[in-house]
Design a protein around this motif. Structure first.
Motif, PDB file in Angstrom:
ATOM      1  N   ASN A  14      10.042 -21.492 -14.958  1.00 30.31           N
ATOM      2  CA  ASN A  14      10.103 -22.652 -15.581  1.00 30.31           C
ATOM      3  C   ASN A  14      10.109 -22.433 -17.044  1.00 30.31           C
ATOM      4  N   SER A  15       9.401 -21.678 -17.824  1.00 35.70           N
ATOM      5  CA  SER A  15       9.247 -21.150 -19.174  1.00 35.70           C
ATOM      6  C   SER A  15       9.793 -20.136 -19.547  1.00 35.70           C
ATOM      7  N   GLY A  16      10.528 -19.219 -18.655  1.00 37.12           N
ATOM      8  CA  GLY A  16      10.810 -17.932 -19.168  1.00 37.12           C
ATOM      9  C   GLY A  16       9.893 -17.109 -19.611  1.00 37.12           C
ATOM     10  N   ALA A  17       8.635 -17.116 -19.608  1.00 38.29           N
ATOM     11  CA  ALA A  17       7.625 -16.465 -20.215  1.00 38.29           C
ATOM     12  C   ALA A  17       7.705 -15.215 -19.435  1.00 38.29           C
ATOM     13  N   THR A  18       7.176 -14.030 -19.631  1.00 31.64           N
ATOM     14  CA  THR A  18       6.902 -12.770 -18.791  1.00 31.64           C
ATOM     15  C   THR A  18       5.481 -13.130 -18.482  1.00 31.64           C
ATOM     16  N   ARG A  19       5.491 -12.815 -17.198  1.00 31.52           N
ATOM     17  CA  ARG A  19       3.975 -12.889 -16.620  1.00 31.52           C
ATOM     18  C   ARG A  19       3.838 -11.408 -15.861  1.00 31.52           C
ATOM     19  N   SER A  20       2.517 -11.380 -15.751  1.00 32.37           N
ATOM     20  CA  SER A  20       1.920 -10.085 -15.104  1.00 32.37           C
ATOM     21  C   SER A  20       0.886 -10.313 -14.041  1.00 32.37           C
ATOM     22  N   THR A  21       0.550  -9.501 -13.272  1.00 32.61           N
ATOM     23  CA  THR A  21      -0.662  -9.431 -12.348  1.00 32.61           C
ATOM     24  C   THR A  21      -1.043  -8.113 -12.104  1.00 32.61           C
ATOM     25  N   PRO A  22      -2.340  -7.629 -12.332  1.00 30.08           N
ATOM     26  CA  PRO A  22      -2.749  -6.491 -11.570  1.00 30.08           C
ATOM     27  C   PRO A  22      -2.662  -6.215 -10.183  1.00 30.08           C
ATOM     28  N   VAL A  23      -1.971  -4.972  -9.868  1.00 26.65           N
ATOM     29  CA  VAL A  23      -2.305  -4.841  -8.427  1.00 26.65           C
ATOM     30  C   VAL A  23      -2.589  -3.069  -8.192  1.00 26.65           C
ATOM     31  N   ILE A  24      -3.318  -2.911  -7.313  1.00 22.84           N
ATOM     32  CA  ILE A  24      -4.017  -1.615  -6.535  1.00 22.84           C
ATOM     33  C   ILE A  24      -3.144  -0.882  -5.539  1.00 22.84           C
ATOM     34  N   LYS A  25      -2.210   0.067  -6.007  1.00 20.13           N
ATOM     35  CA  LYS A  25      -1.051   0.498  -5.012  1.00 20.13           C
ATOM     36  C   LYS A  25      -2.301   1.656  -4.566  1.00 20.13           C
ATOM     37  N   VAL A  26      -2.317   1.322  -3.206  1.00 23.31           N
ATOM     38  CA  VAL A  26      -3.291   2.220  -2.465  1.00 23.31           C
ATOM     39  C   VAL A  26      -2.508   3.715  -1.683  1.00 23.31           C
ATOM     40  N   ASP A  27      -3.282   4.599  -2.095  1.00 22.87           N
ATOM     41  CA  ASP A  27      -2.723   5.937  -1.406  1.00 22.87           C
ATOM     42  C   ASP A  27      -3.675   6.140  -0.327  1.00 22.87           C
ATOM     43  N   HIS A  28      -5.013   5.806  -0.497  1.00 24.38           N
ATOM     44  CA  HIS A  28      -5.922   6.232   0.703  1.00 24.38           C
ATOM     45  C   HIS A  28      -6.522   4.913   1.374  1.00 24.38           C
ATOM     46  N   LEU A  29      -6.830   4.860   2.609  1.00 25.84           N
ATOM     47  CA  LEU A  29      -7.189   3.719   3.409  1.00 25.84           C
ATOM     48  C   LEU A  29      -8.476   4.139   4.206  1.00 25.84           C
ATOM     49  N   ASP A  30      -9.758   3.792   3.998  1.00 22.35           N
ATOM     50  CA  ASP A  30     -10.800   4.057   4.931  1.00 22.35           C
ATOM     51  C   ASP A  30     -11.305   2.781   5.634  1.00 22.35           C
ATOM     52  N   LEU A  31     -11.041   2.866   7.002  1.00 24.08           N
ATOM     53  CA  LEU A  31     -11.612   1.900   8.119  1.00 24.08           C
ATOM     54  C   LEU A  31     -13.045   2.130   7.875  1.00 24.08           C
ATOM     55  N   LEU A  32     -13.861   1.074   7.557  1.00 25.26           N
ATOM     56  CA  LEU A  32     -15.470   1.188   7.434  1.00 25.26           C
ATOM     57  C   LEU A  32     -16.015  -0.043   8.407  1.00 25.26           C
ATOM     58  N   GLY A  33     -17.248   0.410   8.613  1.00 29.15           N
ATOM     59  CA  GLY A  33     -18.081  -0.764   9.498  1.00 29.15           C
ATOM     60  C   GLY A  33     -18.024  -0.119  10.999  1.00 29.15           C
ATOM     61  N   SER A  34     -18.701  -1.346  11.635  1.00 25.32           N
ATOM     62  CA  SER A  34     -18.892  -0.831  13.203  1.00 25.32           C
ATOM     63  C   SER A  34     -17.349  -1.451  13.765  1.00 25.32           C
ATOM     64  N   LYS A  35     -17.289  -0.891  15.351  1.00 25.29           N
ATOM     65  CA  LYS A  35     -16.157  -1.162  15.877  1.00 25.29           C
ATOM     66  C   LYS A  35     -15.895  -2.497  16.115  1.00 25.29           C
ATOM     67  N   GLN A  36     -17.159  -3.390  16.207  1.00 27.09           N
ATOM     68  CA  GLN A  36     -17.086  -5.032  16.163  1.00 27.09           C
ATOM     69  C   GLN A  36     -16.263  -5.243  15.044  1.00 27.09           C
ATOM     70  N   ASP A  37     -16.418  -4.996  13.888  1.00 23.82           N
ATOM     71  CA  ASP A  37     -16.073  -5.469  12.665  1.00 23.82           C
ATOM     72  C   ASP A  37     -14.359  -5.190  12.529  1.00 23.82           C
ATOM     73  N   THR A  38     -14.008  -3.984  12.996  1.00 24.23           N
ATOM     74  CA  THR A  38     -12.584  -3.798  12.848  1.00 24.23           C
ATOM     75  C   THR A  38     -11.826  -3.816  14.232  1.00 24.23           C
ATOM     76  N   ASP A  39     -12.532  -3.774  15.397  1.00 27.64           N
ATOM     77  CA  ASP A  39     -11.874  -3.616  16.675  1.00 27.64           C
ATOM     78  C   ASP A  39     -11.208  -2.095  16.867  1.00 27.64           C
ATOM     79  N   ALA A  40     -11.564  -1.315  15.959  1.00 25.35           N
ATOM     80  CA  ALA A  40     -10.993   0.070  15.940  1.00 25.35           C
ATOM     81  C   ALA A  40     -12.077   0.956  15.529  1.00 25.35           C
ATOM     82  N   SER A  41     -12.032   2.317  15.942  1.00 22.19           N
ATOM     83  CA  SER A  41     -13.317   3.089  15.112  1.00 22.19           C
ATOM     84  C   SER A  41     -12.814   3.551  13.848  1.00 22.19           C
ATOM     85  N   ALA A  42     -13.724   3.802  13.283  1.00 24.47           N
ATOM     86  CA  ALA A  42     -13.526   3.924  11.467  1.00 24.47           C
ATOM     87  C   ALA A  42     -12.890   5.240  11.644  1.00 24.47           C
ATOM     88  N   GLY A  43     -11.859   5.177  10.524  1.00 25.52           N
ATOM     89  CA  GLY A  43     -11.079   6.354  10.253  1.00 25.52           C
ATOM     90  C   GLY A  43     -10.623   6.394   9.026  1.00 25.52           C
TER      91      GLY A  43
END
Length: 120
Positions: free
Chosen positions: A84-113
């Motif tokens: 609409n305005s032609g203005a430059t917009r931006s938003t911060p994003v975290i580019k994830v390199d490493h993911l840890d599944l935490l919590g109990s098996k009930q939380d994620t339906d998968a074992s932590a990894g």
């Protein structure tokens, strides 16, 4: 020396938004709610996450809204031009390199990894 490392632990705000590309690449977007250590702050900080490759596949298969995860990655800014305005917009994003599944098996339906693109 420069350093751009972000480490967060929190709960996922919604189910993964996954896109497959003709090139064979896979991209996953998530939001993450993280509580800031503060006596009077009950509202979480929200972060946009971007995962690629095998890490994105793991998120698609094992991460759901409310899952407790830990991530490590780098901060980047997505920029675009407002239609609409032609203005430059931006938003911060975290580019994830490493993911840890935490919590109990009930939380994620998968074992932590722990998963990252460099292992695949």
């Amino acid at each position: 020396m420069t350093l751009n490392v972000v480490t967060l632990v929190g709960r996922v705000g919604g189910d993964p938004d996954v896109k497959y590309f003709e090139s064979g690449s896979i991209k996953c977007k998530l939001t993450l709610a993280v509580r800031r250590r503060s006596r009077n702050n009950d509202q979480p900080d929200w972060f946009n996450l971007e995962l690629w490759g095998k890490t994105a596949e793991v998120a698609e298969n094992f991460v759901r809204k409310g899952s407790l995860i830990g991530v490590q990655g780098s901060l980047k800014f997505d920029t675009w031009s407002d239609r609409n305005s032609g203005a430059t917009r931006s938003t911060p994003v975290i580019k994830v390199d490493h993911l840890d599944l935490l919590g109990s098996k009930q939380d994620t339906d998968a074992s932590a990894g722990s998963y990252n693109d460099s292992e695949f």
